[in-house]
Design an enzyme around this catalytic site. Structure first.
Site, PDB file in Angstrom:
ATOM      1  CG  LEU A  12       2.156   3.101   8.818  1.00 18.22           C
ATOM      2  CD1 LEU A  12       1.610   2.797   7.501  1.00 18.22           C
ATOM      3  CD2 LEU A  12       1.729   4.642   9.294  1.00 18.22           C
ATOM      4  NE  ARG A  19      -7.888  -9.848   8.082  1.00 17.56           N
ATOM      5  CZ  ARG A  19      -6.970  -9.767   7.213  1.00 17.56           C
ATOM      6  NH1 ARG A  19      -6.759 -10.798   6.480  1.00 17.56           N
ATOM      7  NH2 ARG A  19      -6.436  -8.792   7.082  1.00 17.56           N
ATOM      8  CE  LYS A  26      -2.977  -5.998  12.476  1.00 15.47           C
ATOM      9  NZ  LYS A  26      -3.202  -6.263  11.232  1.00 15.47           N
ATOM     10  CE1 TYR A 104       4.511  -0.510   5.960  1.00 17.12           C
ATOM     11  CE2 TYR A 104       2.258  -1.472   5.956  1.00 17.12           C
ATOM     12  CZ  TYR A 104       3.317  -0.493   5.219  1.00 17.12           C
ATOM     13  OH  TYR A 104       3.012   0.174   4.143  1.00 17.12           O
ATOM     14  CG  ASN A 174       4.596  -3.174  -0.709  1.00 16.18           C
ATOM     15  OD1 ASN A 174       5.920  -2.982  -0.120  1.00 16.18           O
ATOM     16  ND2 ASN A 174       3.529  -2.809  -0.327  1.00 16.18           N
ATOM     17  CG  ASN A 232      -3.057  -9.163   8.481  1.00 15.31           C
ATOM     18  OD1 ASN A 232      -3.148  -8.178   8.735  1.00 15.31           O
ATOM     19  ND2 ASN A 232      -2.989  -9.547   7.239  1.00 15.31           N
ATOM     20  CE1 TYR A 396       0.356  -9.974  56.404  1.00 15.33           C
ATOM     21  CE2 TYR A 396      -1.252 -11.502  55.957  1.00 15.33           C
ATOM     22  CZ  TYR A 396      -1.201 -10.387  55.753  1.00 15.33           C
ATOM     23  OH  TYR A 396      -1.979  -9.697  55.480  1.00 15.33           O
TER      24      TYR A 396
HETATM   25  C1  UD1 Z   1      -0.136  -3.477   3.057  1.00 14.19           C
HETATM   26  C2  UD1 Z   1       0.288  -2.889   1.998  1.00 14.19           C
HETATM   27  C3  UD1 Z   1       0.607  -4.033   0.895  1.00 14.19           C
HETATM   28  C4  UD1 Z   1       1.714  -5.037   1.475  1.00 14.19           C
HETATM   29  C5  UD1 Z   1       1.225  -5.297   2.921  1.00 14.19           C
HETATM   30  C6  UD1 Z   1       2.577  -5.983   3.530  1.00 14.19           C
HETATM   31  C7  UD1 Z   1      -0.736  -0.721   1.153  1.00 14.19           C
HETATM   32  C8  UD1 Z   1      -1.985   0.079   0.549  1.00 14.19           C
HETATM   33  N1  UD1 Z   1      -0.882  -2.139   0.938  1.00 14.19           N
HETATM   34  O1  UD1 Z   1      -1.407  -4.203   2.920  1.00 14.19           O
HETATM   35  O2  UD1 Z   1       1.262  -3.604  -0.370  1.00 14.19           O
HETATM   36  O3  UD1 Z   1       1.918  -5.892   0.733  1.00 14.19           O
HETATM   37  O4  UD1 Z   1       0.906  -4.314   3.557  1.00 14.19           O
HETATM   38  O5  UD1 Z   1       1.855  -6.491   4.980  1.00 14.19           O
HETATM   39  O6  UD1 Z   1      -0.078  -0.146   2.028  1.00 14.19           O
HETATM   40  N2  UD1 Z   1      -2.632   1.337   8.865  1.00 14.19           N
HETATM   41  C9  UD1 Z   1      -3.024   2.467   9.462  1.00 14.19           C
HETATM   42  N3  UD1 Z   1      -4.007   3.388   9.136  1.00 14.19           N
HETATM   43  C10 UD1 Z   1      -4.795   2.946   8.033  1.00 14.19           C
HETATM   44  C11 UD1 Z   1      -4.555   1.778   7.504  1.00 14.19           C
HETATM   45  C12 UD1 Z   1      -3.600   0.872   7.882  1.00 14.19           C
HETATM   46  O7  UD1 Z   1      -2.278   2.916  10.647  1.00 14.19           O
HETATM   47  O8  UD1 Z   1      -5.443   3.566   7.632  1.00 14.19           O
HETATM   48  C13 UD1 Z   1      -1.688   0.676   9.468  1.00 14.19           C
HETATM   49  C14 UD1 Z   1      -2.186  -0.847  10.178  1.00 14.19           C
HETATM   50  O9  UD1 Z   1      -2.436  -0.694  11.357  1.00 14.19           O
HETATM   51  C15 UD1 Z   1      -0.886  -1.950   9.650  1.00 14.19           C
HETATM   52  C16 UD1 Z   1      -0.422  -1.225   8.502  1.00 14.19           C
HETATM   53  O10 UD1 Z   1      -0.877   0.007   8.481  1.00 14.19           O
HETATM   54  O11 UD1 Z   1       0.133  -1.878  10.861  1.00 14.19           O
HETATM   55  C17 UD1 Z   1      -0.594  -1.927   7.187  1.00 14.19           C
HETATM   56  O12 UD1 Z   1      -2.182  -1.743   7.096  1.00 14.19           O
HETATM   57  P1  UD1 Z   1      -2.966  -3.098   6.400  1.00 14.19           P
HETATM   58  O13 UD1 Z   1      -4.332  -2.682   6.386  1.00 14.19           O
HETATM   59  O14 UD1 Z   1      -2.688  -4.161   7.472  1.00 14.19           O
HETATM   60  O15 UD1 Z   1      -2.456  -3.247   5.169  1.00 14.19           O
HETATM   61  P2  UD1 Z   1      -2.333  -4.507   4.153  1.00 14.19           P
HETATM   62  O16 UD1 Z   1      -3.674  -4.986   3.602  1.00 14.19           O
HETATM   63  O17 UD1 Z   1      -1.728  -5.565   5.250  1.00 14.19           O
HETATM   64 CA    CA Z   2      -1.246  -6.237   7.127  1.00 13.70          CA
END
Ligand code: UD1
Ligand code: CA
Length: 469
Positions: A12, A19, A26, A104, A174, A232, A396
């Protein structure tokens, strides 16, 4: 694509990373020298999956342009409606009879070992989830909490923003990583709802779905907390960088390398020291290692050196403030202080390169020395040559670069200019201050005749008196 083990990895990387306050997406911010996403992809590749699918969106073209692996699959997520929605975009790329593993892009240091354990659990027809218990609640702020029943069985994950005060006291969080048969995801993801505090489709909600279906859920913890630390903001990135550098430092010391201060070394690539049995390498403070660097046994690196893509032979000493990039240096050499060795240079055993000497694309033979204030570019130097202070190879002509050849046992006086292309024959001596623009024969003295005159009636100028005085 050849089916290796039917493991499909989803990474992902579509989130914006607001931030970070940066034009760079990022996941492209570097940790220990490589973009976070590249680290995650390297780890993913170590598991030898049959496919890796990156979910991209924000700054997507930049992310794709930075990633050269032709075998990657890309799934665009636009708009970004949450982690569950993100994985859904990858579904068409997942093979129905395989295992899916979700990673992630902003959690860069997860290890292949930890992930292998998750995958092994998923292969046993389980929903495998990586969790971690963090001791202080501050560290859990913002993260999803694991909810368990009386029997300690996992029930669900609640996101921090949706959690009650009581749930926010839960210390088990998580980390985001999960693995399960791909078909299960295909069944659950379309059923996700976005009725929550963030109006997003949470991947985490599938846990409760799995429990409701009576699936076996296994939770595992990583070996170290830093493996699952997400990034973040810039301060989190800097903190994780230091944590990781300390880990690298510990590994180096375990392998027998002495560090003057484990908190003051930066490895932005791979640094290997010693021969596998002994190291006796010693590294002083504030050194930076980039790309692939190997230091043979008993190499000493002085303070404030920057070494990139180089190989340093046994017993060689690099003195403080030296910069070495793209070079092979032999045994028993002495480089610096303040030396600059540039790419495509080979320095043989027992060479000495001293202060303010720049060497570029040159080969320097055994026992040869250039100890002070020189530029040696596009040059081949034989064995036992002495290059005097201030000597410059004029490589050169304004349009093209030319080579200088200096054969064995040549002695070059101070402040000599060697106008390339030019060859200095074996055993030649070049007088101080000579401009050599024709080949100089071996075993002879070559110099430019200059006259030395003395003017006895000359007076040194004195300072003019100003008008006020
Ligand atoms: C997420 C988890 C949370 C966990 C945390 C750990 C969910 C809902 N929550 O929260 O339980 O404790 O990670 O770090 O999953 N991303 C996408 N598309 C989107 C949203 C996010 O690709 O629409 C990707 C982001 O680029 C990132 C990852 O998913 O790499 C996590 O997204 P982020 O918004 O940072 O989730 P957290 O709030 O950290
Ligand atoms: Ca995150």
């Amino acid at each position: 694509m050849v089916m290796k083990n039917n493991l499909n990895i989803v990474v992902l990387a579509a989130g914006q990373g607001k931030r970070m306050k940066s034009a760079l997406p990022k996941v492209l911010h570097p940790i220990a020298g490589s973009p976070m996403l590249h680290r995650v992809l390297d780890t993913a590749r170590a598991l030898q999956p049959s496919a890796i699918c990156v979910v991209y969106g924000h700054g997507g073209e930049q992310v794709r342009a930075h990633t050269t692996d032709e075998t990657l699959l890309w799934a665009k997520q636009e708009p970004q409606l949450g982690t569950g929605h993100a994985v859904q975009q990858a579904l068409p790329h997942l093979s129905a009879d395989g295992v899916a593993l979700v990673l992630y892009g902003d959690v860069p240091l997860i290890s292949a070992n930890t992930l292998a354990a998750l995958v092994a659990a998923a292969r046993a027809d389980k929903l495998a989830w990586l969790t971690m218990t963090v001791a202080n609640v501050d560290a859990a702020g913002g993260l999803g909490r694991i909810l368990r029943d009386q029997k300690n069985h996992v029930q669900a994950i609640v996101e921090h923003k949706d959690a009650t005060e009581a749930q926010r006291q839960i210390k088990e969080i998580n980390t985001g990583f999960l693995a399960c048969p791909s078909t299960w995801l295909a069944g659950w993801l379309p059923k996700l709802k976005n009725t929550n505090a963030q109006g997003e489709y949470y991947l985490t909600d599938i846990l409760a779905m799995a429990v409701a279906e009576g699936r076996v859920v296994e939770t595992l913890s990583p070996a170290a907390e830093w493996e699952v630390t997400g990034i973040n903001s810039k301060d989190q990135l800097a903190l994780l960088e230091r944590t990781y550098q300390l880990e690298i430092a510990k590994r180096l010391m375990t392998d027998g390398t002495s560090l003057a201060d484990p908190a003051r070394i930066d490895v932005r690539g791979t640094l290997t020291c010693g021969n596998g049995t002994i190291s006796d390498v010693a590294i002083d403070v504030n050194c930076i290692f980039e790309g692939k660097v190997h230091l043979a046994p008993n190499v000493k690196i002085g303070a404030n050196c920057v070494l990139k893509d180089c190989n340093i032979g046994e017993n060689t000493e690099i003195l403080p403030f030296s910069s070495i990039d793209g070079a092979i240096i032999g045994k028993g050499a002495r480089i610096g202080p303040y030396a600059r060795i540039r790419p495509s240079s080979t320095l043989a055993d027992n060479t000495h390169i001293g202060n303010f000497v720049e060497v570029k694309a040159s080969d320097i033979g055994v026992g040869s020395k250039a100890n002070h204030l020189s530029y040696i570019g596009d040059t081949t130097i034989g064995a036992n040559v002495n290059v005097g202070a201030g000597t410059i190879t004029c490589n050169y002509d304004g349009a093209n670069k030319h080579r200088t050849i200096i054969e064995d046992n040549v002695h070059i006086g101070s402040v000599v200019q060697l106008v390339a292309p030019v060859t200095i024959g074996k055993g030649a001596t070049i007088g101080a201050g000579t401009t050599v623009w024709k080949d100089a024969p071996g075993e002879a003295l070559t110099l430019n005749r200059k006259e030395q005159t003395t003017l006895t009636n000359w007076q040194r100028p004195t300072k003019l008196k100003s008008k006020q005085e």
